[in-house]
Design a protein around this motif. Sequence first.
Motif, mmCIF file in Angstrom:
data_model
loop_
_atom_site.group_PDB
_atom_site.id
_atom_site.type_symbol
_atom_site.label_atom_id
_atom_site.label_comp_id
_atom_site.label_asym_id
_atom_site.label_seq_id
_atom_site.Cartn_x
_atom_site.Cartn_y
_atom_site.Cartn_z
ATOM 1 N N LEU A 172 0.855 -1.353 0.000
ATOM 2 C CA LEU A 172 -0.062 -0.023 0.072
ATOM 3 C C LEU A 172 0.859 1.235 -0.174
ATOM 4 O O LEU A 172 0.648 2.339 -0.409
ATOM 5 N N GLY A 173 1.773 1.207 0.632
ATOM 6 C CA GLY A 173 2.657 2.274 0.768
ATOM 7 C C GLY A 173 2.626 3.266 2.094
ATOM 8 O O GLY A 173 1.334 3.601 2.342
ATOM 9 N N VAL A 174 3.622 3.658 2.590
ATOM 10 C CA VAL A 174 3.743 4.314 3.780
ATOM 11 C C VAL A 174 4.190 5.929 3.574
ATOM 12 O O VAL A 174 4.890 6.310 4.527
ATOM 13 N N ASP A 175 4.573 6.186 2.438
ATOM 14 C CA ASP A 175 5.131 7.326 2.349
ATOM 15 C C ASP A 175 4.287 8.653 2.853
ATOM 16 O O ASP A 175 4.921 9.555 3.528
ATOM 17 N N GLY A 176 3.035 8.566 2.641
ATOM 18 C CA GLY A 176 2.007 9.592 3.445
ATOM 19 C C GLY A 176 2.183 9.593 4.967
ATOM 20 O O GLY A 176 2.089 10.517 5.578
ATOM 21 N N ILE A 177 2.434 8.399 5.492
ATOM 22 C CA ILE A 177 2.663 8.556 6.923
ATOM 23 C C ILE A 177 4.050 9.236 7.203
ATOM 24 O O ILE A 177 3.981 9.708 8.290
ATOM 25 N N LYS A 178 4.957 9.011 6.735
ATOM 26 C CA LYS A 178 6.199 9.334 7.028
ATOM 27 C C LYS A 178 6.260 10.975 6.749
ATOM 28 O O LYS A 178 6.870 11.912 7.655
#
Length: 838
Positions: free
Chosen positions: A809-815
Amino acid sequence: MASTSIQSRTAELITKADSATQAGETAKAASILREASQINPENTEVKKRWLALADQESGDANPVAVLRKYLQNSDSDDGEKARQALNQGRQLSRPEAEEAYDLLTQSTNHDNPTSKVDELLSIFLQRHTSARQLLAEKFPADSTKVFNQLYIIGDEAFKALFSILLDSSLWPTDDGIREKACREIFRFSLATVKSAGPGPGVQRSGRAMRAVTHILAVQPGTVLELIDQGVVDIVLAELDLRLDGRVRRRGILATSRILEVTGEKGEGWFETFVKTKVAGGGEEGLVLAFSAAGAVFPILPQVAATLFLTEGFVKGLVANLERNSEGAGGGKRKSPILEQAALELLSAACVDKACRDAINQHCLPWLRHLSDEQEGGHRGLAALVLAKLSGGDEVGDVTSKLTNLVVASGNGSGNEIEQAIEGLAYTSLQPRVKEEIAGNDGLMASLVKALRSRPAALFGCLTIFTNLTAYTPALSAEAKKIAQLKAYANQAKPADHDPLDSDKHVTARCRKLLDHDVVAALAAICSAKQQSPMSTANSLLSVGILLNVAKEQKHRAKMAQQGAVKLLLLLRERASQTKAEVNTTQIIAFRASHALARILISINPEHLFSGALPASSAVGALVPLLSPLVVTTGAQGGNEQRDLLPTFEALLGLTNLASMDGDTTAQDLLLREAAFAAIEELMFSDNVLVRRGCVELVCNLMASPGCVAKFAEGSADSRRRLLVLVALTDVEDLATRRAAGGGLAALTEWDAGVTALLDVKDGKGVQAVVRMCGDESEEVVWRGVVCLGNVVGAPGEVGKRAVGMLKELGVDGIKKRLRSVEDEGLRGLAIEALMKLV
């Protein structure tokens, strides 16, 4: 010849029965005597053998023997034994019943205040079939004697006569004997009423009037032909205010029933009675006329009003009253009874607008004069009538008089104070009077004192407090439009609400009630130790007051200190146990629950509940509020809408209960099928506040394994519930998002909860976690990060699956979101979780 044969055969059987008895063969003797009774039932020797045999079989337990012993010595212990013997399982034989009846009705012991004859005769006639059959035979043969015997003995014996009269199995169905018996009792009772009057005969008059009322209630058709002007005159005379209150109440019931079954004829007889008595002009006739007219007003207001408004009636009434007052001024003794009867009539007549206008036109000077008398015995009643008439500037003057009467309660009669309180109940409908009452500490203290100590003033006090605490209902936009349309149709402006009835002023008045310990007073008089619980009407007023006072959050702690929680539970319990007036008792229960919910929103439940008062009782009271009450607005009963405020406040109260430490009772009860089904339905509510309150409750319940199972057990229902909870993490309302996120954070602390979240259709569960971690609110981010740590930290294959889904899903937004987070603890927790995704 036949008679000789019967006598011979009877003698032969008696001899055989004696031989069997002497030989100890009681069963054989009974069989022989039974045959003898069949062929010669009136033979006295056969009856003697029967009684002797019964005595021999039963010894001291034989009812007739025990009864005979008691009536001989009047010993209370023997009386109790007689009562027990008559209540035993064995039915008396006909000979036994005949002797018992003779013993009881011929006894002179019933005049003794400690006598049990009345009770024993009642048990005898109610319990034994042979006794009932005996009386059904005796009454038609000599009705006068039977009536007098039972009437003189007492209430219970006389009541037993009616039970026999109504038992159709005891009477032939085709010869009218039973109907004739009804008419005989009706005639005898009326004659007894007519011969009795004030004084020693009042009690017996009440007994006879009860008989008249009873027959009119259950067998009106049998006596309808007997009712004429004379009968109506006898019954209306029982409304005389000089009689005992119990007698008058029975007279009112009888009057109501007669007027109902006779229709226009009865109304005409009533008018004739009143007009005839008034025309006589004497005090006796006037008192009877005014008493009857005043009593009939609540029963048939239109008929009474027509009579009251008859040309010359009010003028003649005033003339008689003025002569009465002038006579007192001239040194003659005026009649306080006539004054009271007239005032009670005027008070009753105020129910009709045309009658109020007539009173205003003709009676005001006399009423004002009477209310100003310093030593008058009817100041309170006169002020009460003025209160019902008052309006405009005059209401202040009337309120002042009423206030003085209540505050100076030590110098007034009980009736005067109660009448003054009733008057204040009328004037307190005016906003400025509400302010005057609430601002008068002496009056408030006197009203609370009367609330505690004067049962007759209870309704009046509660009505005043209801008026003081009543908030102006908030109208919906649709209701406002309807009001505007009505005003337009009537060519008028919509009525403006008085500023003194604004929420600010009402809240201040509610605070005054609390300061004067009104809640504590209500708790005292509603206590389970009270001999007679409050009436339904008083209970309805009480819960309304408590609900209004609890509206202000700052009031709730003091309400709890004064015992409001226990009081509300008690009122609700009593309402649920009351079978009559179902609609009213449902409203009482609902409002009591609503007031309780308001208190539980603001008070720590751990400070309120204990072993003696368990939290389960509060849960049981609040759960019904989760089904919103349907209310109707509009002139013709249309425009139905649901009142969601009680539901919302119940959700908040239950949320507080579900958070109790160390006591899972509330959680367990809320997770039961019916309660949780209501909670689940509210998660779909279109109302933002209701949906928020519901999700907050679910969040608190998630501390229970039972609630976790409802979302994580893998069934279709649990998958549906979890999908809804996940969707609620993405709504506009922050508080709802926060609560939904908290619920998921608690759910994912369990391995089964993590698996269920990962199994949400189309990966929406994991997407919700990522979305929460990037939310604009740091509070939601906290919950998202906790979920993130829980899912990636799950043991074994579950944790690996979670990591794989998150990487995909990707966690770039969280970072990116974490760069703007100011809380170091939150940032550290997030980094720890993200490290597992590397």
